[in-house]
Design a protein around this motif. Structure first.
Motif, PDB file in Angstrom:
ATOM      1  N   ALA A  81       0.846  -0.912   0.031  1.00  0.00           N
ATOM      2  CA  ALA A  81       0.085   0.021  -0.009  1.00  0.00           C
ATOM      3  C   ALA A  81       1.195   1.210  -0.090  1.00  0.00           C
ATOM      4  CB  ALA A  81      -1.036  -0.315   0.863  1.00  0.00           C
ATOM      5  N   ILE A  83      -0.799   4.804  -1.144  1.00  0.00           N
ATOM      6  CA  ILE A  83      -1.970   5.289  -0.167  1.00  0.00           C
ATOM      7  C   ILE A  83      -1.889   5.616   1.266  1.00  0.00           C
ATOM      8  CG2 ILE A  83      -3.612   3.253   0.745  1.00  0.00           C
ATOM      9  CD1 ILE A  83      -3.255   1.318  -1.931  1.00  0.00           C
ATOM     10  N   GLU A 108      -4.668   5.846   3.876  1.00  0.00           N
ATOM     11  CA  GLU A 108      -5.565   4.975   4.711  1.00  0.00           C
ATOM     12  C   GLU A 108      -5.414   4.132   3.656  1.00  0.00           C
ATOM     13  OE1 GLU A 108      -6.139   5.339   7.698  1.00  0.00           O
ATOM     14  OE2 GLU A 108      -5.451   6.944   7.701  1.00  0.00           O
ATOM     15  N   SER A 109      -5.169   2.522   3.875  1.00  0.00           N
ATOM     16  CA  SER A 109      -5.669   1.116   3.176  1.00  0.00           C
ATOM     17  C   SER A 109      -6.634   0.594   4.053  1.00  0.00           C
ATOM     18  CB  SER A 109      -4.085   0.590   3.089  1.00  0.00           C
ATOM     19  OG  SER A 109      -4.562  -0.307   2.681  1.00  0.00           O
ATOM     20  N   VAL A 147      -6.759  -3.635   4.752  1.00  0.00           N
ATOM     21  CA  VAL A 147      -5.653  -4.589   4.181  1.00  0.00           C
ATOM     22  C   VAL A 147      -7.201  -5.803   4.399  1.00  0.00           C
ATOM     23  CG1 VAL A 147      -3.895  -5.880   4.570  1.00  0.00           C
ATOM     24  CG2 VAL A 147      -3.733  -3.341   4.457  1.00  0.00           C
ATOM     25  N   VAL A 149      -1.539   3.863   6.780  1.00  0.00           N
ATOM     26  CA  VAL A 149       0.346   3.755   6.132  1.00  0.00           C
ATOM     27  C   VAL A 149       1.110   4.636   6.525  1.00  0.00           C
ATOM     28  CG1 VAL A 149       0.853   2.822   3.805  1.00  0.00           C
ATOM     29  CG2 VAL A 149      -1.217   2.994   4.022  1.00  0.00           C
ATOM     30  N   ILE A 166     -11.242   5.746   3.256  1.00  0.00           N
ATOM     31  CA  ILE A 166      -9.389   4.710   2.552  1.00  0.00           C
ATOM     32  C   ILE A 166      -9.648   5.616   1.184  1.00  0.00           C
ATOM     33  CG2 ILE A 166      -9.944   3.080   4.761  1.00  0.00           C
ATOM     34  CD1 ILE A 166     -11.262   1.157   1.748  1.00  0.00           C
ATOM     35  N   GLY A 205      -7.362   3.348  -0.377  1.00  0.00           N
ATOM     36  CA  GLY A 205      -7.473   2.107  -1.114  1.00  0.00           C
ATOM     37  C   GLY A 205      -7.077   0.542  -0.502  1.00  0.00           C
ATOM     38  N   ALA A 206      -6.982  -0.623  -1.000  1.00  0.00           N
ATOM     39  CA  ALA A 206      -6.923  -1.482  -0.560  1.00  0.00           C
ATOM     40  C   ALA A 206      -6.519  -2.650  -1.513  1.00  0.00           C
ATOM     41  CB  ALA A 206      -8.471  -1.929  -0.605  1.00  0.00           C
ATOM     42  N   VAL A 207      -5.705  -3.716   0.072  1.00  0.00           N
ATOM     43  CA  VAL A 207      -5.110  -4.456  -0.605  1.00  0.00           C
ATOM     44  C   VAL A 207      -5.841  -5.745   0.374  1.00  0.00           C
ATOM     45  CG1 VAL A 207      -2.843  -5.494   0.113  1.00  0.00           C
ATOM     46  CG2 VAL A 207      -2.986  -2.929  -0.176  1.00  0.00           C
TER      47      VAL A 207
END
Length: 131
Positions: free
Chosen positions: A82, A87, A89-90, A92, A103, A125, A127-129
């Motif tokens: 991330a 990114i 604020e992710s 996960v 992050v 958020i 982004g996402a992982v």
């Protein structure tokens, strides 16, 4: 100008006298240089261990979530990925667990089992992982 002998100093002499440091390391009162402290802080941010906020720790305890060593490593890998993508604020996701992570600070803000989320909606958020 040297007031005693009325001689002018060369630029090299002035530079050596006023602009050149006596030592290359600025050492703090504890004997550790600023450069060393800066490198330690940067290394900690770049690849240091993941921290869990008080809120996240309480959520893990309340929801009886125990991370295995392998899950923890995957979570850290997800946070690293991330960060590589910029990114901040992710979300996960590791197996059936969802973590919101800040992050830049490498801090888990909250944790939950994905089955606990009513509508599987995650806010705040960028982004996402999925690991």
């Amino acid at each position: 100008m040297n007031k005693i002998s009325n001689q002018f100093a060369s630029i090299e002499q002035v530079t050596d006298q006023y602009l050149t440091r006596k030592s290359t390391d600025a050492v703090t009162s504890s004997g550790v240089s600023f450069e060393d402290i800066l490198k330690q802080k940067q290394d900690a941010k770049a690849g240091g261990t993941l921290k869990f906020s008080k809120h996240a720790t309480m959520r893990l305890m309340d929801r009886n979530i125990n991370l295995s060593e392998e899950q923890n490593e995957r979570l850290e890998t997800g946070v690293f990925k991330a960060g590589e993508k910029g990114i901040r604020e992710s979300l996960v996701i590791v197996d059936s667990l969802a973590f919101i992570v800040n992050v830049p600070n490498r801090t888990v803000v909250t944790a939950m089992d994905r089955t606990e989320s009513d509508d599987n909606i995650y806010t705040n958020i960028d982004g996402a992982v999925i690991m």
